[in-house]
Enzyme design. Structure first.
Site, PDB file in Angstrom:
ATOM      1  N   GLY A 252       0.965  -1.243  -0.211  1.00 55.60           N
ATOM      2  CA  GLY A 252       0.038   0.270   0.149  1.00 55.60           C
ATOM      3  C   GLY A 252       1.060   1.685  -0.111  1.00 55.60           C
ATOM      4  CB  CYS A 281       4.944  -3.343   0.608  1.00 52.33           C
ATOM      5  SG  CYS A 281       5.831  -1.862  -1.143  1.00 52.33           S
ATOM      6  CG  LEU A 282       2.125  -0.314   4.327  1.00 54.71           C
ATOM      7  CD1 LEU A 282       3.044   0.941   4.715  1.00 54.71           C
ATOM      8  CD2 LEU A 282       0.552   1.092   3.715  1.00 54.71           C
ATOM      9  N   GLY A 325       9.204   4.041  -0.388  1.00 48.25           N
ATOM     10  CA  GLY A 325      10.093   5.054  -0.133  1.00 48.25           C
ATOM     11  C   GLY A 325      10.141   5.112   1.377  1.00 48.25           C
ATOM     12  CG  HIS A 365       5.953  -5.671  -4.764  1.00 45.09           C
ATOM     13  ND1 HIS A 365       4.741  -5.739  -4.476  1.00 45.09           N
ATOM     14  CD2 HIS A 365       6.044  -4.283  -4.188  1.00 45.09           C
ATOM     15  CE1 HIS A 365       4.601  -4.174  -4.229  1.00 45.09           C
ATOM     16  NE2 HIS A 365       5.382  -3.345  -4.049  1.00 45.09           N
ATOM     17  CD  GLU A 367       3.207  -8.639  -6.352  1.00 46.19           C
ATOM     18  OE1 GLU A 367       3.342  -7.097  -6.588  1.00 46.19           O
ATOM     19  OE2 GLU A 367       3.240  -9.042  -4.793  1.00 46.19           O
TER      20      GLU A 367
END
Length: 390
Positions: A252, A281-282, A325, A365, A367
């Site tokens: 996200g 990730c997030l 980021g 990621h 995926e």
């Protein structure tokens, strides 16, 4: 005001940075002005997937590869999983004019697709110069304009860039998720059959949605897991009523230190419950924060599909897709939490594991397919945790 390159024909587009730097070019996509944080992406393919990744909400993507658009666009390559998740990248920047489509899967010209997705773009600008600005000074606030009549108010564009609030302390995940829960059993795309459903799933996974990419859900179905997608701030008791075999914390946008204020209690209860967890990730950053670590803003971030990451469990190096980021500060990891993956570009953290618990997470990621399938094993690893937990 510093001015970048000038187009050979009258300008219909421009990008302005908050420091007053302006590049004039040719506009495309949605008419109007888009504001956001300017980041560069080094991928040479996958532009449609990039611009529909909800993790890019609040950002303008500069593509370092000069020729964008050659495979057109199609409805199968969107990465958002809900209508709300379509609020992804706000703008795009290209070196060359958009290439005409030349691919058997293309259903739309990329320029027309950008307009439909409400993404404002500018081409014929010096993307090398802009990339250097980001490399040396970090990701700036920017504003991108497309005015077909050539009427571009440069001063107003600079002020729009300066007025934008930025990503730090922004809980952008709140804006890219559906309020209504939904299920997925669709598997990965196949050349012969396209997308098909897995009707004989072994596991039930609850995905906490912070802007989940569709291919994450498909990879779960590929390892025989039916997914129920719910908001990231769904209470722990509501999640457990769904009787999941495992829980995924999705990717996200925004600052994890802001999102954890809304979702932290749920994640900490999931950690304590012993249920298998996979963070991406997030979701990886939120897991780290819930465990007691800290995150920090990166100057340039990681955005590309050629990033080498080492898996300490196997010793192998995989080529991964990255889009973030913020990063987990490994110096703040508490006892019992270990680094499982590391970026070989700059040594930043790319994964965690928790001793004695079926918990893993990665910053990249898994995926995505730059390797092309170097990281798919993480879904198998997560499935093995669920299998051992039943």
């Amino acid at each position: 005001m510093a001015t970048g390159n000038q187009p050979e024909s009258p300008a219909t587009g421009a990008i302005a940075l908050a420091d007053g730097t302006v590049f004039l070019g040719h506009g495309s996509g949605a008419v109007g002005i888009a504001v956001g944080e300017l980041c560069f992406n080094t991928s040479i393919t996958g532009y449609q997937e990039i611009l529909t990744d909800p993790s890019y909400a609040g950002q303008v993507v500069l593509f370092t590869f000069p020729h964008i658009g050659n495979v057109g666009a199609n409805p199968d390559d969107h990465e958002e999983s809900s209508l709300e998740g379509a609020k992804a990248a706000t703008g795009a920047v290209f070196r060359e004019p958009i290439s005409p489509p030349s691919n058997w899967r293309s259903r739309d010209h990329f320029d027309a697709w950008l307009a439909k997705k409400n993404i404002t773009a500018v081409s014929n600008v010096d993307t090398r110069a802009l990339t250097r600005i980001i490399r040396e000074g970090g990701m700036p606030k920017c504003a991108v304009a497309y005015a077909p009549d050539g009427n571009i108010d440069v001063d107003a564009l600079i002020e729009a860039a300066r007025a934008w609030e930025g990503l730090e302390a922004a809980d952008l995940a709140l804006n890219v998720v559906s309020d209504a829960a939904y299920d997925n059993s669709e598997r990965l795309w196949d050349l012969a059959t396209g997308f098909t459903n897995n009707d004989a799933t072994e596991f039930h996974v609850v995905v906490l949605d912070y802007g989940v990419k569709k291919n994450i859900l498909r990879n779960l179905a590929q390892v025989n897991a039916r997914a129920t997608i719910v908001r990231g701030d769904t209470p722990f008791d509501e999640i457990m009523k769904l009787k999941p075999d495992g829980v995924v914390l999705s990717n996200g946008p925004g600052d994890p230190a802001a999102t954890i204020n809304r979702c932290g209690d749920t994640i900490r209860q999931l950690i304590d419950s012993g249920i298998p967890l996979l963070g991406i990730c997030l979701g990886h950053q939120l897991l780290a924060l819930a465990l007691g670590a800290k995150t920090q803003k990166m100057p340039q971030g990681h955005h590309g599909a050629n990033h080498p990451v080492k898996d300490f469990e196997t010793g192998k190096v995989e080529i991964v897709s990255m889009n973030h980021g913020f990063t987990v500060d490994t110096a703040t990891l508490p006892d019992g939490v270990e680094e499982s993956h590391r970026s070989l570009f700059d040594g930043t953290n790319a994964g965690l594991r928790v001793n004695g618990k079926p918990i893993i997470s990665v910053q990249h990621h898994p995926e995505a397919s730059p390797g092309p399938q170097d990281s798919f094993y993480l879904f198998d690893r997560f499935a093995s945790f669920m299998r051992g937990n039943t």
